[in-house]
Scaffold this active site. Structure first.
Site, PDB file in Angstrom:
ATOM      1  N   HIS A 299     113.846 -10.511  25.553  1.00 48.82           N
ATOM      2  CA  HIS A 299     114.801 -10.561  26.664  1.00 48.82           C
ATOM      3  C   HIS A 299     114.371  -9.721  27.881  1.00 48.82           C
ATOM      4  O   HIS A 299     114.440 -10.182  29.020  1.00 48.82           O
ATOM      5  CB  HIS A 299     116.175 -10.091  26.204  1.00 48.82           C
ATOM      6  CG  HIS A 299     116.691 -10.821  24.994  1.00 48.82           C
ATOM      7  ND1 HIS A 299     116.392 -12.137  24.742  1.00 48.82           N
ATOM      8  CD2 HIS A 299     117.483 -10.426  23.972  1.00 48.82           C
ATOM      9  CE1 HIS A 299     116.992 -12.510  23.610  1.00 48.82           C
ATOM     10  NE2 HIS A 299     117.646 -11.499  23.125  1.00 48.82           N
TER      11      HIS A 299
ATOM     12  N   ASP B  70     114.940 -18.387  23.967  1.00 51.94           N
ATOM     13  CA  ASP B  70     115.291 -17.006  24.288  1.00 51.94           C
ATOM     14  C   ASP B  70     116.554 -17.160  25.112  1.00 51.94           C
ATOM     15  O   ASP B  70     116.493 -17.665  26.244  1.00 51.94           O
ATOM     16  CB  ASP B  70     114.181 -16.345  25.112  1.00 51.94           C
ATOM     17  CG  ASP B  70     114.508 -14.889  25.391  1.00 51.94           C
ATOM     18  OD1 ASP B  70     115.677 -14.591  25.681  1.00 51.94           O
ATOM     19  OD2 ASP B  70     113.591 -14.051  25.323  1.00 51.94           O
ATOM     20  N   HIS B  71     117.695 -16.778  24.557  1.00 56.52           N
ATOM     21  CA  HIS B  71     118.940 -17.160  25.237  1.00 56.52           C
ATOM     22  C   HIS B  71     119.097 -16.494  26.602  1.00 56.52           C
ATOM     23  O   HIS B  71     119.901 -16.933  27.410  1.00 56.52           O
ATOM     24  CB  HIS B  71     120.164 -16.942  24.338  1.00 56.52           C
ATOM     25  CG  HIS B  71     120.615 -15.523  24.236  1.00 56.52           C
ATOM     26  ND1 HIS B  71     119.989 -14.608  23.441  1.00 56.52           N
ATOM     27  CD2 HIS B  71     121.624 -14.860  24.831  1.00 56.52           C
ATOM     28  CE1 HIS B  71     120.605 -13.439  23.553  1.00 56.52           C
ATOM     29  NE2 HIS B  71     121.600 -13.565  24.391  1.00 56.52           N
TER      30      HIS B  71
HETATM   31  C1  BG6 Z   1     120.178 -10.782  20.702  1.00 56.06           C
HETATM   32  C2  BG6 Z   1     119.963  -9.529  19.906  1.00 56.06           C
HETATM   33  O1  BG6 Z   1     118.985 -11.507  20.806  1.00 56.06           O
HETATM   34  O2  BG6 Z   1     120.650 -10.458  21.998  1.00 56.06           O
HETATM   35  C3  BG6 Z   1     121.254  -8.739  19.821  1.00 56.06           C
HETATM   36  O3  BG6 Z   1     119.504  -9.853  18.606  1.00 56.06           O
HETATM   37  C4  BG6 Z   1     121.813  -8.478  21.193  1.00 56.06           C
HETATM   38  O4  BG6 Z   1     121.058  -7.518  19.131  1.00 56.06           O
HETATM   39  C5  BG6 Z   1     121.892  -9.767  22.000  1.00 56.06           C
HETATM   40  O5  BG6 Z   1     123.097  -7.937  21.053  1.00 56.06           O
HETATM   41  C6  BG6 Z   1     122.255  -9.475  23.453  1.00 56.06           C
HETATM   42  O6  BG6 Z   1     122.557 -10.671  24.072  1.00 56.06           O
HETATM   43  P1  BG6 Z   1     123.580 -10.727  25.279  1.00 56.06           P
HETATM   44  O7  BG6 Z   1     123.580 -12.157  25.712  1.00 56.06           O
HETATM   45  O8  BG6 Z   1     124.906 -10.268  24.736  1.00 56.06           O
HETATM   46  O9  BG6 Z   1     123.034  -9.792  26.304  1.00 56.06           O
END
Ligand code: BG6
Length: 512
Positions: free
Chosen positions: A256, A193-194
């Site tokens: 997230h 989960d980034h």
């Molecule tokens: C991804 C989603 O996991 O996270 C995207 O699939 C979203 O739709 C993105 O834009 C948001 O990531 P960050 O790091 O830009 O907040």
């Protein structure tokens, strides 16, 4: 040692390994994985005994793959680009054409990896990165298992990294977990989960538990409510096909936003060790009170953007006019929820979550609204009200911590005004370019799963939103599109707090 406990300059290079990227010709490889490896290489964190083996359908040799990656690396690392670093990294890149759904091709993969072990000293340690659609996870791991490529010995390790989405509801996530467990032990599976790779998300834990003055206030006695916002100004771009299947809720909340909620609400873990952190996060998820179908009607809000003007004046098209999107699509591009927890620390404190595309600003933040102080001191003065204090953890952009509090306005009469204290990461720690994947890849190479998700955390996330998905599927929206691009979402999102006598923090004027 993990980067979560150390920093880039003190950490040693990762353990020798070959990183196999399934889907090497795809977007993720070019935009995130190779740039993350570039940053790790720059920081001296890749081992000398290292190889990347890109795998894909396209017929290419190593040189063609290297050229393909070189074409875009500058765009994705920006000013951090350094030719000597790239030359060091590119020498470790290899490529192999194969049909990843074809079991027989895995024999060739095994041979190629064993050649790399000899040429590169990668010691039989393999990190398989699934940069492919989730529908292929089970097939690929099945083939890897059948080829004996997932079998570990006491001298080497085999790990797979899987990207979200982990299923599209509780049932499919559980089925995916079962399928993965058919070929792998849980400790071999690294679910990314980034958000867990973001420094500022990790800092929530440090901020809470390394500062003695915070914890005594961090509970229902002092906190009125918490607002979690992940606002995006971008639309769905070219991901209409994926997004039609996902929608804002599935795409962002069980993963997230619940990561943010878990870190904000958890009890102090005994250590940074992965089991300890996960246990505390899971307790938070367990304590979230399930939403009944009736609750969904009053505590969940969905929206879809129509055309509109973004704050910079750009006129943008409606979601339904995006490529790959149905002209009458019922998919939500905005979701907001009110969650509560049944535990000693948080009983009675609402957590309001919202996320959406094409909102008025790109902003991820957590706002903690403290209870109002008694006003007895100010009777018989001109002060009618004191503003409650707000603590804001800004995750992105302009990462930092912001606190608003009341102060006396200078002058002979008693007047009170709200003032702000602001800490910006960049001022103290500079601006280190990163994709968010660096720490995660480095940790996986070292067998540190602290920042990865366990099967049960994934399933608990889906459990929390399952009733919302069910009700929304059963009652198609009648009013879509219900917010214009460039605004803060549907009016019902405001009512979610308004009905409780509260207001969303004015993010467009971030100091309130
Ligand atoms: C991804 C989603 O996991 O996270 C995207 O699939 C979203 O739709 C993105 O834009 C948001 O990531 P960050 O790091 O830009 O907040």
């Amino acid at each position: 040692m993990s980067l979560t406990q150390s920093n880039y300059t003190q950490a040693p290079p990762a353990l020798p390994n070959a990183m196999v990227i399934f889907g090497a010709g795809g977007d993720l490889t070019r935009r995130k994985l190779i740039p993350a490896l570039f940053h790790l290489c720059d920081a001296g964190l890749l081992p000398d005994s290292f190889a990347v083996l890109g795998v894909g359908r396209r017929d290419m040799d190593d040189d063609a793959f290297r050229d393909l990656m070189a074409e875009q690396i500058r765009d994705h690392v920006g000013n951090a680009f350094d030719r000597s670093v790239w030359e060091r990294l590119v020498a470790h890149l290899h490529y192999m054409q194969m049909d990843i759904s074809e079991g027989a091709d895995y024999e060739r993969l095994r041979e190629r990896l064993s050649e790399l072990d000899t040429q590169r000293g990668t010691a039989g340690n393999y990190l398989f990165y699934m940069a492919v659609p989730p529908s292929l996870f089970t097939r690929v791991t099945g083939c890897l298992g059948a080829a004996g490529l997932l079998r570990e010995t006491e001298h080497d390790w085999r790990r797979i990294v899987v990207e979200k989405p982990f299923g599209r509801d509780l049932e499919s996530a559980a089925a995916l977990n079962r399928a993965l467990h058919g070929n792998l032990d849980e400790q071999q599976i690294y679910r990314i989960d980034h958000y867990l790779g973001k420094e500022t998300v990790q800092n929530i834990v440090v901020f809470r538990f390394a500062n003695g003055f915070i914890e005594p206030l961090w509970n229902r006695h002092h906190i009125d409510h918490v607002q979690l916002t992940v606002a995006e100004s971008v639309g769905v771009e070219h991901r209409g096909g994926y997004y039609e299947e996902a929608g804002a809720l599935r795409d962002m909340i069980p993963n997230h936003l619940l990561v943010l909620l878990g870190f904000i609400a958890m009890e102090p873990p005994n250590s940074f060790e992965s089991g300890a952190m996960r246990e505390e996060v899971n307790k938070v998820l367990d304590a979230i009170e399930p939403l009944s179908s009736e609750d969904v009607l009053t505590r969940a809000v969905r929206g879809q953007y129509g055309e509109g003007a973004m704050p910079d004046g750009e006129q943008v098209r409606a979601y339904r006019a995006s490529p790959g999107v149905d002209l009458r699509s019922p998919t939500e591009t905005f979701a907001a929820l009110k969650l509560t927890m049944d535990n000693w620390r948080w009983a009675g404190v609402p957590f309001y979550l919202r996320t959406g595309k094409r909102l008025a600003a790109q902003r991820t933040e957590i706002a903690i609204r403290f209870k109002q102080a008694p006003t007895v001191l100010f009777k018989n003065t001109d002060v009618e009200q004191v503003a409650p204090n707000t603590l804001v953890l800004r995750i992105q952009p302009a990462e930092g911590i912001h606190m608003s509090f009341d102060a006396k306005v200078p002058g002979p009469t008693m007047r009170v005004g709200t003032v702000n204290m602001d800490f910006c990461y960049q001022d103290y720690f500079g601006n280190r370019p990163a994709t968010g994947y660096e720490t995660l890849i480095y940790d996986c190479m070292n067998g540190d799963a602290t920042l990865y998700k366990h099967a049960d955390t994934i399933e608990k996330g889906w459990e929390i939103v399952q009733s919302v998905m069910d009700v929304w599927a059963a009652l198609p929206p009648r009013d879509f599109p219900n917010y214009a691009a460039g605004t803060w979402g549907p009016t019902a999102a405001g009512d979610l707090l308004g009905n409780d006598g509260r207001l969303w923090r004015g993010i467009e004027t971030p100091d309130t």
